[in-house]
Design an enzyme around this catalytic site. Sequence first.
Site, PDB file in Angstrom:
ATOM      1  N   THR A   1      51.777  33.914  31.723  1.00 52.44           N
ATOM      2  CA  THR A   1      51.558  34.627  32.980  1.00 52.44           C
ATOM      3  C   THR A   1      52.829  34.472  33.808  1.00 52.44           C
ATOM      4  O   THR A   1      53.617  33.561  33.561  1.00 52.44           O
ATOM      5  CB  THR A   1      50.390  34.005  33.763  1.00 52.44           C
ATOM      6  OG1 THR A   1      50.713  32.622  33.991  1.00 52.44           O
ATOM      7  CG2 THR A   1      49.101  34.079  32.969  1.00 52.44           C
TER       8      THR A   1
ATOM      9  N   GLU B   1      45.757  37.641  30.764  1.00 53.16           N
ATOM     10  CA  GLU B   1      44.612  36.909  30.212  1.00 53.16           C
ATOM     11  C   GLU B   1      43.604  37.831  29.523  1.00 53.16           C
ATOM     12  O   GLU B   1      42.663  37.371  28.902  1.00 53.16           O
ATOM     13  CB  GLU B   1      43.906  36.124  31.338  1.00 53.16           C
ATOM     14  CG  GLU B   1      44.696  34.938  31.874  1.00 53.16           C
ATOM     15  CD  GLU B   1      45.631  35.289  33.028  1.00 53.16           C
ATOM     16  OE1 GLU B   1      46.000  36.480  33.152  1.00 53.16           O
ATOM     17  OE2 GLU B   1      46.001  34.380  33.787  1.00 53.16           O
TER      18      GLU B   1
ATOM     19  N   LYS C   1      43.756  38.654  56.453  1.00 54.50           N
ATOM     20  CA  LYS C   1      42.519  38.250  57.127  1.00 54.50           C
ATOM     21  C   LYS C   1      42.717  38.312  58.637  1.00 54.50           C
ATOM     22  O   LYS C   1      43.297  37.417  59.227  1.00 54.50           O
ATOM     23  CB  LYS C   1      42.109  36.853  56.671  1.00 54.50           C
ATOM     24  CG  LYS C   1      41.719  36.865  55.206  1.00 54.50           C
ATOM     25  CD  LYS C   1      41.432  35.490  54.653  1.00 54.50           C
ATOM     26  CE  LYS C   1      41.230  35.600  53.155  1.00 54.50           C
ATOM     27  NZ  LYS C   1      42.072  34.694  52.375  1.00 54.50           N
TER      28      LYS C   1
ATOM     29  N   TRP D   1      38.602  41.578  56.631  1.00 53.47           N
ATOM     30  CA  TRP D   1      39.654  41.688  55.634  1.00 53.47           C
ATOM     31  C   TRP D   1      40.304  43.070  55.663  1.00 53.47           C
ATOM     32  O   TRP D   1      39.608  44.077  55.728  1.00 53.47           O
ATOM     33  CB  TRP D   1      39.069  41.456  54.231  1.00 53.47           C
ATOM     34  CG  TRP D   1      38.719  40.029  53.979  1.00 53.47           C
ATOM     35  CD1 TRP D   1      38.607  39.044  54.921  1.00 53.47           C
ATOM     36  CD2 TRP D   1      38.433  39.434  52.713  1.00 53.47           C
ATOM     37  NE1 TRP D   1      38.264  37.865  54.319  1.00 53.47           N
ATOM     38  CE2 TRP D   1      38.146  38.073  52.959  1.00 53.47           C
ATOM     39  CE3 TRP D   1      38.387  39.899  51.407  1.00 53.47           C
ATOM     40  CZ2 TRP D   1      37.824  37.188  51.943  1.00 53.47           C
ATOM     41  CZ3 TRP D   1      38.065  39.021  50.396  1.00 53.47           C
ATOM     42  CH2 TRP D   1      37.790  37.676  50.652  1.00 53.47           C
TER      43      TRP D   1
END
Length: 549
Positions: free
Chosen positions: A189, A334, A446, A451
Amino acid sequence: MTALAGQMMHMPLLISSLIRHAARHSADTEIVSKRVEGDLHRTTWAQVEKRSRQVAQALARLGCGLGDRVGTLAWNGYRHLELYYGASGSGLVLHTINPRLFPEQIAWIANDAQDQVLFFDLTFLPLIEKLAPAMASVRHFVLMSDRAHMPAQTAIPGLLCYEDLVQAEDGAYDWPALDENAASSICYTSGTTGHPKGAVYSHRSTVLHAYGSALPDAMDCSARDVILPVVPMFHVNAWGLPYSGALVGAKLVFPGPHLDGKSLYELFEAEKVTFSAGVPTVWLGLITHMKAHGLKFSSFKRTVIGGSACPPAMMKTLQEDFGVEVIHAWGMTELSPLGTLSKLKSKHDSLPHDAQQRLLEKQGRVIYGIDMAIIDDDGRSLPWDGQASGNLVVRGPWVIGSYFGRPESPLVSVDGEPGWFPTGDVATIDADGFMQITDRSKDVIKSGGEWISSIDLENIAMAHPGIHEAAAIACRHPKWDERPLLVVVPKPGVALTREDVLGFFEGKIAKWQIPDDVVFVPEIPHTATGKVQKLKLREQFKDHQLPAA
Ligand code: AMP
């Protein structure tokens, strides 16, 4: 009670079966590569299979045994393809390293994976000369070129030549009958925080992913396609295209390091490319070049765009100005990497164009093989109503269960049932199963307990005719905790003002979600896989004073 056993043959799903199939059924189908050396190289699936067997023999002669890791630092090209099959097919584990990572990270990854041999393109000779002493596990360094391009002198001890190694072998080699669950390859990753982590794929997961990704509601690949993977072979196996291309017997066209708009356009046209895939940033260069020269595509029909959110404005340009269908996709290292793709169902045919577009702008529906859910912070699943947004979790035969060399399990439970992989993305899912990413959980802004999706802000900004690229990040605010700051790269020669840009948001989004400020920069930093580096941007603007604050 025991279940009645099925009585079918047990044929393991092996990567070697893909290349054998391609060589048998698409023997003369071409593999075309723009080489690092500058010229165009043509070969076929039959030749690639033969040379992959020679690669397997050469690797055995270098002392590699089952499960040993073989590193590559290379662009998209036929030699890299031969390593994909020669290494994995013979029971070794191909480790494709992203050359755009920091040099220390490259060495760290090679050591973590314990790479025994490292193959690299000519481009990376100076880099490997510096890094070789730090790569303790590597016993052999191989330059992926011919004798004529070998350096007269080099600091790399015992540097080997790829063509010498391949041509010394006769190809009299039988692909071994491996366990389908054996490791076939590793990708790390990008590791924006902490060290990168390795995802170890198996033969079985890779073949299943190739089957799933070729389906009509996914990449829809066939033997009639000419596929040009713009996505690098070091970015999650070029999204599986070297495997699905063999599975369907498509012609493959590899651009090597030549990824600028002009080179890509010329290759698309010369080789009659029908299908491609890549992150949004690579299309920016191609679109700019084509617009500047009034160019059109003659064969290019559809492309998958993913890796980060595809701005609707880019989708519209490709579709309406250039006649290219855009398939928006979401995935992760993944997940091998494909999870979802956005294709309409027949019930959507009667919807007005705008409503269809809004569905296509989502990240889409899962391929069979991926199961998904959205959950709240307590692990309770949330409804599929297109409104509720939560942490996206997935499971399936091509999703990792653990990371390489890390004993701790990354998996979480959903409604008390264990075994789900937390993606770190926040998403909604509608009743038809269309998933939409609102944000990476770390990138959500935030503001006063509400949000704001940075992706929504970027999508609006990218539709502004004077904006080349934009990124929205959270900026500290004394009252609201965080407020959005928009970082903008204007198009060349366009003089933009803060008011121009903010005015463009009016009526497109709730007033309180409009960014508080705009900063203009010549360039936005990208990660090694071409995504906006939000972490770096947040660091760069951490002391930025918002006007109203
Ligand atoms: P990587 O493993 O480096 O390819 O990164 C995977 C991450 O990229 C995902 O978890 C998402 O945050 C992001 N990503 C991938 N595709 C998309 C997409 N179509 N829209 C938004 N984010 C995406």
